[in-house]
Each structure stands twice: as structure tokens, then as C-alpha cells.
Write an enzyme that holds these catalytic residues in place. Sequence first.
Site, short mmCIF file in Angstrom:
data_model
loop_
_atom_site.label_atom_id
_atom_site.label_comp_id
_atom_site.label_asym_id
_atom_site.label_seq_id
_atom_site.Cartn_x
_atom_site.Cartn_y
_atom_site.Cartn_z
CG MET A 34 1.82 6.28 2.20
SD MET A 34 0.96 6.95 0.86
CE MET A 34 1.17 8.53 0.57
N PRO A 35 -1.34 6.58 5.90
CG PRO A 35 -2.45 6.58 7.94
CD PRO A 35 -2.03 7.46 6.82
CG HIS A 36 -2.67 -0.28 4.26
ND1 HIS A 36 -3.79 -0.25 3.47
CD2 HIS A 36 -2.50 -1.57 4.65
CE1 HIS A 36 -4.28 -1.48 3.37
NE2 HIS A 36 -3.52 -2.30 4.09
CB SER B 299 -5.49 2.47 1.78
OG SER B 299 -4.22 2.13 2.32
#
Length: 75
Positions: A1-3, A41
Site C-alpha cells: 500500500m500506501p494510500h 493509491s
Amino acid sequence: MPHIDIKCFPRELDEQQKAALAADITDVIIRHLNSKDSSISIALQQIQPESWQAIWDAEIEPQMEALIKKPGYSM
């Protein structure tokens, strides 16, 4: 992830400008966090100035110790 969740005052960004912003942020995250492009994202939420106090109260002020870039203002 990161978001990544970007909140800002309203801006007149067209789709090309949003894509350029996303590409630049993605490049930085890949470089610094060794993430894959497909795992990143990014959200862009435009908040009216009169509603910013709610963002400060709920998200900024309670997280002050965790912020890696602190704001130069207070509310």
C-alpha cells in the site's frame, strides 16, 4: 500500500494536472518507500475553507506527533 489522502482548498485542476500531480507523488513514494506503482493509491479531496476547522480538529491536531511535516499554522 500506501494510500495518500490529499485534502486542500478547492483548486481548478484539469485531468492533465491531476494526472501530473499523481505521477509526481507516485515517483516520490516509490523512491522513498520502495513501493511498487501498482500498490499506490492517491485521493484528492477539495475542502471548502469554512469546513477546514473540522479537518484540523479530526485529522491534523490529534495526529500532530505522527505528522512528518507539521503545518506552519494553528487553529
